[in-house]
Design an enzyme around this catalytic site. Structure first.
Site, PDB file in Angstrom:
ATOM      1  N   HIS A  66       0.832  -1.209   0.000  1.00 50.85           N
ATOM      2  CA  HIS A  66       0.000   0.000   0.000  1.00 50.85           C
ATOM      3  C   HIS A  66       0.863   1.253   0.000  1.00 50.85           C
ATOM      4  CE1 HIS A  66       0.320   1.067   4.374  1.00 50.85           C
ATOM      5  NE2 HIS A  66       0.360  -0.233   4.566  1.00 50.85           N
TER       6      HIS A  66
ATOM      7  N   ASP B 178       5.966   1.675   6.790  1.00 48.62           N
ATOM      8  CA  ASP B 178       4.685   0.991   6.631  1.00 48.62           C
ATOM      9  C   ASP B 178       3.851   1.819   5.658  1.00 48.62           C
ATOM     10  OD1 ASP B 178       2.160  -0.154   6.880  1.00 48.62           O
ATOM     11  OD2 ASP B 178       1.847   0.553   8.930  1.00 48.62           O
TER      12      ASP B 178
ATOM     13  N   GLU C 217      -4.928   1.942   2.698  1.00 49.11           N
ATOM     14  CA  GLU C 217      -4.888   0.782   3.587  1.00 49.11           C
ATOM     15  C   GLU C 217      -5.072   1.186   5.039  1.00 49.11           C
ATOM     16  OE1 GLU C 217      -2.828  -2.301   6.188  1.00 49.11           O
ATOM     17  OE2 GLU C 217      -2.470  -0.144   5.969  1.00 49.11           O
ATOM     18  N   GLU C 218      -4.491   2.334   5.407  1.00 43.00           N
ATOM     19  CA  GLU C 218      -4.481   2.735   6.811  1.00 43.00           C
ATOM     20  C   GLU C 218      -5.858   3.139   7.348  1.00 43.00           C
ATOM     21  OE1 GLU C 218      -2.136   2.023   8.518  1.00 43.00           O
ATOM     22  OE2 GLU C 218      -0.246   2.222   7.447  1.00 43.00           O
TER      23      GLU C 218
ATOM     24  N   HIS D 131       3.607   3.639  12.917  1.00 42.19           N
ATOM     25  CA  HIS D 131       2.507   4.581  13.193  1.00 42.19           C
ATOM     26  C   HIS D 131       2.935   5.690  14.138  1.00 42.19           C
ATOM     27  CE1 HIS D 131      -1.241   2.316  11.567  1.00 42.19           C
ATOM     28  NE2 HIS D 131      -0.145   1.930  10.917  1.00 42.19           N
TER      29      HIS D 131
END
Length: 355
Positions: A64, A180, A212-213, A322
């Protein structure tokens, strides 16, 4: 060795969920000869491998493009920006960090996440968990008019964590933002490059998925569009080696990519998982096995798409995922690519049918 400049460029690109344009541009420019690119209305980016022949099983390579960040909710009279989170954040990690706020001209303005100093807090405020509603983004403006007219900030402006990727040759560690899942994006490109001169029994289509998140939304569309027979998700996954005892660690930085068996939304196809683990052993590629009760990846959508698509996740450990900064090992990236290449080379129609 992996392409460090590629990693830096793609990770440094600004791209919270729904605003991944810079990331897509970087991916396109980093892979001019790997195949044919197309996009859809969600800004999912597809790359059909140049060596595809048709009439063969199709493998979806997933990663992603978005990162966690924020969005401007409103602009106060004093010029400060109120905001909401995009993706999952721990509130205490947000204050006192620099951010980039995209203005109406498409340029990014420097900002700082501010909060009330402890000198002015009541005892109850000091002891309470911080709330995002008590934070602001300070861009150096002193009025609503200045924020709008001089800095050209508008409502719904995307806000990206401020960090610049660097590589420490001595430690072999990467430092930066959006690992990420930008490390997943670079791993797909590295994998396709490594397969350019190989005779394969499958066709490959990469799906660089958006959003995606915020619920794996892009992968809902990429899985329908590609309609693959099998899928490999490359993902930047949260490392666990800074807070768990040694016997519980399953996603340690520098110990190889992580192959998860389960998370909150996916039970990985056990036959495909066993195949991947066997390939890793045969090729002497270090891997880690993980059982996760929380978290999820695009595999959550892909494995239940169409008639059901056997899917595995090759995870690259990321410390402090994150947050504004992450730490990952270049060796884990390289071994993720080696594993992806080895798996793809070993696949054929008969093997896939057995999954």
């Amino acid at each position: 060795m992996s392409n460090i400049s590629r990693i830096k460029r793609i990770c440094d690109a600004n791209g919270i969920s729904g605003f991944e344009d810079e990331v897509l541009t970087a991916i396109r420019e980093e892979a001019p000869n790997l195949g044919t690119f197309t996009e859809d209305s969600m800004r999912n980016l597809y790359l059909a491998f140049a060596n595809n022949k048709g009439g063969r099983p199709v493998i979806q390579l997933d990663a992603h493009t978005d990162e966690v960040g924020f969005m401007v909710k409103c602009i106060r009279d004093d010029g400060m920006l109120e905001f909401i989170p995009i993706g999952g954040w721990v509130n205490s990690n947000i204050p006192a960090h620099r951010v980039r706020v995209r203005n109406m001209d498409g340029h990014y303005v420097q900002g700082l996440v501010g909060s009330k100093p402890p000198h002015y807090m009541s005892e109850a405020e000091r002891n309470a968990a911080p709330e995002i509603t008590s934070m602001i983004i300070d861009i150096g403006s002193f009025s609503y008019a200045e924020s709008v007219n001089t800095y050209k900030i508008g409502v719904a402006a995307p806000v990206v964590p401020e960090a610049t990727c660097s590589y420490n040759e001595q430690s072999g560690l990467l430092w930066g933002k959006a690992f990420d899942c930008r490390l997943g994006c670079t791993s797909i490109l590295d994998t396709l490059e490594a397969l350019q001169k190989e005779e394969l029994s499958v066709d490959l289509i990469a799906g660089f998925a958006s959003q995606e998140e915020v619920g794996c939304r892009g992968a809902i569309i990429t899985s329908r569009t590609i309609d693959a027979d099998l899928a490999i998700c490359f993902e930047g996954v949260p490392a666990d080696d800074t807070f768990l005892p040694a016997y519980q660690r399953q996603t340690a930085v520098g110990k190889g990519p992580m192959l998860r068996h389960i998370d909150s939304k996916t039970i990985i196809n056990p036959r495909f998982q066993r195949f991947a683990l066997d390939v890793a052993k045969q090729c002497n590629i270090p891997v880690q096995e993980a059982v996760r009760s929380g978290g999820s990846t695009n595999a959550s959508q892909i494995h239940i798409a169409q008639r059901g698509i056997p899917t595995i996740v090759i995870g690259i450990p990321v410390r402090y995922a994150h947050t504004h900064w992450g730490i990952s090992s270049l060796s884990d990236v390289e071994n993720a690519v080696k594993l992806g290449v080895a798996i793809i080379k070993a696949l054929d129609a008969e093997t896939i049918a057995g999954f």
